[in-house]
Design an enzyme around this catalytic site. Structure first.
Site, short mmCIF file in Angstrom:
data_model
loop_
_atom_site.label_atom_id
_atom_site.label_comp_id
_atom_site.label_asym_id
_atom_site.label_seq_id
_atom_site.Cartn_x
_atom_site.Cartn_y
_atom_site.Cartn_z
N TYR A 2 11.36 4.49 -5.58
CA TYR A 2 9.93 4.59 -5.30
C TYR A 2 9.57 6.02 -4.89
O TYR A 2 8.64 6.62 -5.42
CB TYR A 2 9.54 3.61 -4.19
CG TYR A 2 8.11 3.77 -3.71
CD1 TYR A 2 7.05 3.31 -4.49
CD2 TYR A 2 7.82 4.37 -2.49
CE1 TYR A 2 5.74 3.47 -4.06
CE2 TYR A 2 6.52 4.53 -2.05
CZ TYR A 2 5.48 4.07 -2.84
OH TYR A 2 4.18 4.23 -2.42
N ASP A 13 -1.28 -3.33 -18.69
CA ASP A 13 -0.09 -3.44 -17.88
C ASP A 13 0.61 -2.09 -17.99
O ASP A 13 1.12 -1.74 -19.06
CB ASP A 13 0.79 -4.57 -18.42
CG ASP A 13 2.07 -4.73 -17.63
OD1 ASP A 13 2.37 -3.85 -16.79
OD2 ASP A 13 2.77 -5.73 -17.86
N LYS A 51 7.05 8.81 -6.63
CA LYS A 51 5.89 9.45 -5.96
C LYS A 51 5.99 10.98 -6.05
O LYS A 51 4.97 11.66 -6.09
CB LYS A 51 5.79 8.96 -4.52
CG LYS A 51 5.41 7.48 -4.42
CD LYS A 51 3.98 7.22 -4.83
CE LYS A 51 3.79 6.38 -6.03
NZ LYS A 51 2.39 6.15 -6.42
N LYS A 83 -7.18 -12.96 -12.08
CA LYS A 83 -7.31 -12.24 -10.80
C LYS A 83 -8.42 -11.19 -10.89
O LYS A 83 -9.19 -11.00 -9.95
CB LYS A 83 -5.99 -11.54 -10.45
CG LYS A 83 -4.99 -12.48 -9.81
CD LYS A 83 -3.77 -11.69 -9.32
CE LYS A 83 -2.60 -12.63 -9.05
NZ LYS A 83 -1.31 -11.95 -9.04
N ILE A 98 -6.04 -1.27 -2.10
CA ILE A 98 -6.79 -0.02 -2.00
C ILE A 98 -7.66 0.18 -3.23
O ILE A 98 -8.79 0.68 -3.14
CB ILE A 98 -5.81 1.17 -1.83
CG1 ILE A 98 -5.07 1.05 -0.49
CG2 ILE A 98 -6.55 2.51 -1.90
CD1 ILE A 98 -3.95 2.05 -0.31
N ASN A 138 -4.60 4.74 -9.55
CA ASN A 138 -4.36 4.17 -8.23
C ASN A 138 -3.19 3.18 -8.19
O ASN A 138 -2.50 3.06 -7.19
CB ASN A 138 -5.65 3.47 -7.77
CG ASN A 138 -5.43 2.45 -6.69
OD1 ASN A 138 -5.42 2.77 -5.50
ND2 ASN A 138 -5.22 1.20 -7.08
#
Ligand SMILES: *[C@@H]1O[C@H](CO)[C@@H](O)[C@H](O)[C@H]1NC(C)=O
Length: 326
Positions: A209, A91, A213, A68, A44, A118
């Site tokens: 997780y 990082d 959030k 990358k 995304i 993000n």
């Protein structure tokens, strides 16, 4: 019934027979604007960077891996024809590199109009910790981003002072509707689970997780209060269930389910880009947006929960004080 309707709409989307009410094409011109997208080299984040570049913004992509990121930059330039895209090596699971990245950015740019927090990791094992010894998911998704934003806040404030009130600085924090599965109540974060110790027996990778959030939501809402009147808006975004690289971190049945219910990747950046650029989103300080580009309600205990917001900010500030010298 709703599921059937959604399934039908998704099928229309897949075949290009329907489109969301706001798309990347609706973004205003971004000439002269400077943006950072963490995790901008893939998924995304990559598509978000691409959208901003298409509208002529200058974009820095925060990434861990230089090879990358270099490959991503090459394909972003090829896709958009806009060469103003740069790597910010960082990082988020190592606060020292976060500080370095913020410093490097400020040595190169005198303004920051858009910060999109993000990057996110999903479902890492419970025995993995950040460089400073925090739960890998909370440390990366919440603490790393909190520190990064804090370091850039003075620059965002000075930028905001130069902008008209209908075009404020945007601080976009990604969360997930997965926060509704967070089983913690009251202050929403189980602080004993964030460092090695017995408390972690209560946690599993997915629960950790969801907790992270909730953390993103609380931080975004706490910031919105602090930023009131400062010509900067803090908006929290659930990008939608997207076929992104993140779901490859799931296993077996979870992965299979995620694939079936996920939307095509080109839809991934819609809600972030809307929050970051749409004129009407200038009014959305403190709001939570969901797919596609709509104001939504998070779980009710995440709204106006000042106690939870303050407790998290206090905890984050304390960790930063401890590790700021790293
Ligand atoms: C894109 O931005 C550059 C400056 O960053 C500017 O010189 C150029 O005119 C812009 N192009 C368009 C099409 O607006």
């Amino acid at each position: 019934m709703l599921i059937l309707l959604e399934g039908f709409w998704k099928w229309l989307l897949d075949f290009g027979l329907a489109s969301p009410r706001w798309t990347v094409e609706d973004m205003p011109d971004l000439t002269g604007k400077v943006a950072i997208v963490t995790g901008g080299n893939a998924g995304i984040g990559y598509d978000t960077a691409k959208g901003l570049l298409r509208k002529n913004a200058t974009v820095y992509i925060g990434a861990r891996s230089i090879p990358k990121a270099e490959a991503a930059i090459k394909s972003l330039v090829d896709a958009t024809g806009n060469p103003k895209v740069f790597i910010l090596k960082m990082d988020l699971s190592d606060l020292g590199t976060v500080k370095q990245a913020a410093k490097e950015f400020q040595s190169k740019e005198g303004k920051l109009h858009i910060l999109i927090n993000n990057a996110g990791i999903l479902s890492t094992e419970m025995d993995v910790f950040t460089a400073q010894g925090y739960d890998q998911q909370f440390g990366t998704n919440v603490l790393g981003h909190y520190f990064f934003s804090k370091l850039l806040m003075p620059l965002m404030e000075s930028t905001a002072a130069t902008l008209p009130s209908n075009d404020p600085v945007r601080l976009v924090e990604l969360t997930s509707d997965g926060h509704v599965f967070n089983t913690n109540s009251y202050t929403l974060i189980d602080y004993d689970t964030l460092k090695p110790g017995k408390g972690r027996d209560r946690m599993d990778p997915l629960q950790s997780y969801y907790q992270s959030k909730s953390g993103n939501l609380l931080v975004s809402k706490a910031r919105a209060r602090l930023l009131t009147g400062k010509n900067t808006v803090s908006i929290c975004v659930h990008p939608g269930r997207i076929k992104s690289a993140l779901i490859h971190q799931l296993s077996g049945m979870e992965y299979f389910t995620a694939r079936v219910i996920a939307y095509p990747s080109h839809m991934g950046p819609i809600t972030s880009l809307y929050a970051a650029t749409a004129p009407e989103a200038a009014q959305f300080n403190g709001k939570y947006l969901g797919p596609w580009a709509r104001v939504k309600n998070p779980r009710s205990d995440h709204v106006g929960n000042i106690q939870a917001e303050d407790k998290l900010i206090t905890w984050l500030e304390e960790q930063i004080r401890i590790h700021n010298r790293v």
